[in-house]
Structures are given as structure tokens and as C-alpha cells.
Write a protein that holds these residues in place. Structure first.
Motif: not given
Length: 309
Positions: A20, A138, A287, A289
């Protein structure tokens, strides 16, 4: 470990995301790798270079800038088109009359389609499906051995894969651009989107559809193999209709989730045979994820493709 992998296999440049990282770091890592390949002579030029794998818009521009002058033409793999069972590329840059811009280059390189998993994210509107989609993308990408999740936006609402990254930086700008890109959900669009889903032959495909039970969504969703239903607090009474809709289309429901916008934590109620519970605060630009429910769903999807977790 790099955020972006690039390798040459014959006349095909294989690309994929690595660990990432923010978009700027991905571009820098990709640039370093491309420079190495050019200096070493690995990328020495030729008539045609085919590119296979996921890339951000920024990385796509970078690749074109770095190597387009070395090759007569560059073609990009598109899993939504071409003859089933084989990979087809679209000529996206050309300096030679041998290849026309937009020409399809069909190959004899096999593309497995029997095991293609096509998971539709469905449910009432404003439940956070697009946010969940990006979080899933992700989370799956971070699972070792899992296939890259190919996302199909089958709703012309302007919220493509670009929206999440843009919203994290400037939510107002992202919303304005979305409104500009938004189009009507016409039968013609539904036919086109259904074709995308039908032709998609990558191992794992995630399809984001509109939030209404319509003939257009019926046309698109009938090409799917599995479904995830997501509904917010205000629309829970609509869930049985979505369940029936999926059953009528012979789509296997693998998760039935509550979208708890004002919640502070996820709750996993059951994992098998149906993943149930809630995912909290699916806000644009965040985010998600690492949320427990998103992680659990990512493992379910990766498991459908045979990934050992």
C-alpha cells in the motif's frame, strides 16, 4: 518492497500494485523501475508493446511518457472486450501505420473464464456501496496471493474508482466533478454495462450497480455470480426485496450487511454460510479498508477464487 511491480514477459509488460502507498509514491516507484528497465536494455523498443495489469491514471501517464517513443505502438489489455477465453488489447498509442489507434489486438494468450467470480454490490441507494467497493479493492489487494479485484462501475452516477482518492484530498471538488460526469441510466447504458460484466474474464470482478430494483439492473446483474447486499438504517425494509431480486436471477448471496453510518465500530454476527453484521461510517473520502467487516468480506471474496488465507 515496492508499491508497484513492472516486469517484461515476451512482448507483454506485466504490471501490478505492490505494498500500500499513496499515489505519488506509486508513481515514483514505477518511474524508478521503468528507468532501470530502459537503462539495462530490457525495454529496448520494438513494433508493439502490450501492457497487462492494473494501473492508476497517474501511472498510465507515466508509462506512456517513459516508453511510448520506444515502440511503434502500445496496446492495453481490456478484460471487457474481445473473444471469450483469450486476451484482447486496445491500441492506445501508435506511431506507425501498422497499428491504428483504437484497433483491437486479439491474441492466443488464454484467459481463464470458467472460474471468473463476478460479485455485484447491490442494495438501496445511499448505503455506502461505492465506499465499500473502494475499501474492498484495497483490502483484497493486500491479501497475499489474492487476485487483483477488477471493478466495474455499472451505474452512470459519475462516482468511478477515481472518486475515493479525489474525495480524500478535496471533497467539494470531487462532488463537483461527479455532478459534471453524471449521466442518465438509459437502456443503452444498461446494455453496455451488461456486456462489460458478461465479457469480464479476470478471476475476481466487483460490480457496483445502482440502488434501485429496475429492469436495467436486472439486465446487468443477471451476468453476476454472487451478491453482497448493503443497506442503511433507513432502508432495511427494502432488503427482502433485494434478496428476492438476487434469488430470481440465481445469484448466490454471500453477505447481507447493515451500513451503520453513525456507528463507531463494526459488528460481525455470522461468517458462514452467510456473512452478516454491520460496517460503520462508510463516509466518502475515508479509507475503510482496515475495518473488520471490510477485511472479513475481502477474505470471503478472495476465498471464492481459491486463495488460501
Amino acid at each position: 518492497m515496492t508499491t508497484y511491480h513492472i516486469n517484461l514477459e515476451g512482448d507483454v509488460l506485466k504490471v501490478r500494485f505492490g505494498k500500500p502507498g499513496n499515489g505519488d509514491q506509486v508513481v515514483r516507484d514505477a518511474a524508478v523501475r521503468l528507468d532501470e528497465m530502459v537503462v539495462s536494455g530490457e525495454l529496448s523498443g520494438g513494433k508493439l508493446l502490450k501492457i497487462d495489469g492494473p494501473a492508476s491514471v497517474a501511472v498510465s501517464y507515466l508509462i506512456a511518457h517513459k516508453i511510448s517513443q520506444l515502440y511503434g505502438a502500445i496496446a492495453i489489455f481490456d478484460p471487457k472486450i474481445g473473444k471469450q477465453g483469450y486476451k484482447t488489447y486496445i491500441v492506445a498509442a501508435t506511431h506507425t501505420p501498422a497499428y491504428k489507434l483504437g484497433e483491437l489486438v486479439e491474441t492466443d494468450e488464454p484467459q481463464k473464464i470458467k472460474s471468473a467470480i463476478k460479485v455485484v454490490l447491490c442494495g438501496p441507494p445511499q448505503s455506502g456501496k461505492s465506499c465499500l467497493r473502494e475499501g474492498l479493492k484495497q483490502a483484497i489487494s493486500n491479501i497475499k496471493g489474492a487476485p487483483y479485484p477488477y471493478v466495474i462501475t455499472a451505474c452512470p452516477d459519475g462516482e468511478g474508482a477515481w472518486f475515493s482518492d479525489a474525495a480524500r484530498r478535496d471533497l467539494d471538488l470531487a462532488k463537483r466533478l461527479k455532478d459534471e460526469y453524471k449521466a442518465k441510466f438509459t437502456p443503452e447504458f444498461a446494455q453496455k454495462a451488461a456486456g462489460w460484466v458478461r465479457s469480464a474474464n479476470t478471476p475476481l470482478n466487483i460490480i457496483d450497480v445502482g440502488g434501485q430494483i429496475t429492469e436495467e439492473n436486472r439486465l446487468i446483474m443477471r451476468e453476476a455470480t454472487h451478491a453482497v447486499i448493503l443497506a442503511g438504517d433507513r432502508a432495511k425494509e427494502e432488503v427482502p426485496r433485494w434478496e428476492e431480486f438476487c434469488r430470481d436471477l440465481n445469484i448466490h448471496i454471500i453477505a447481507n450487511l447493515d451500513s451503520d453510518f453513525y456507528g463507531t465500530e463494526d459488528h460481525i454476527v455470522t461468517r458462514s454460510p452467510l456473512l452478516t453484521g454491520s460496517v460503520h461510517s462508510l463516509k466518502r473520502g475515508e479509507d475503510v479498508s482496515s475495518r473488520p467487516m471490510v477485511q472479513a468480506l475481502a477474505r470471503v471474496l478472495a476465498g471464492l477464487c481459491g486463495s488460501s488465507l
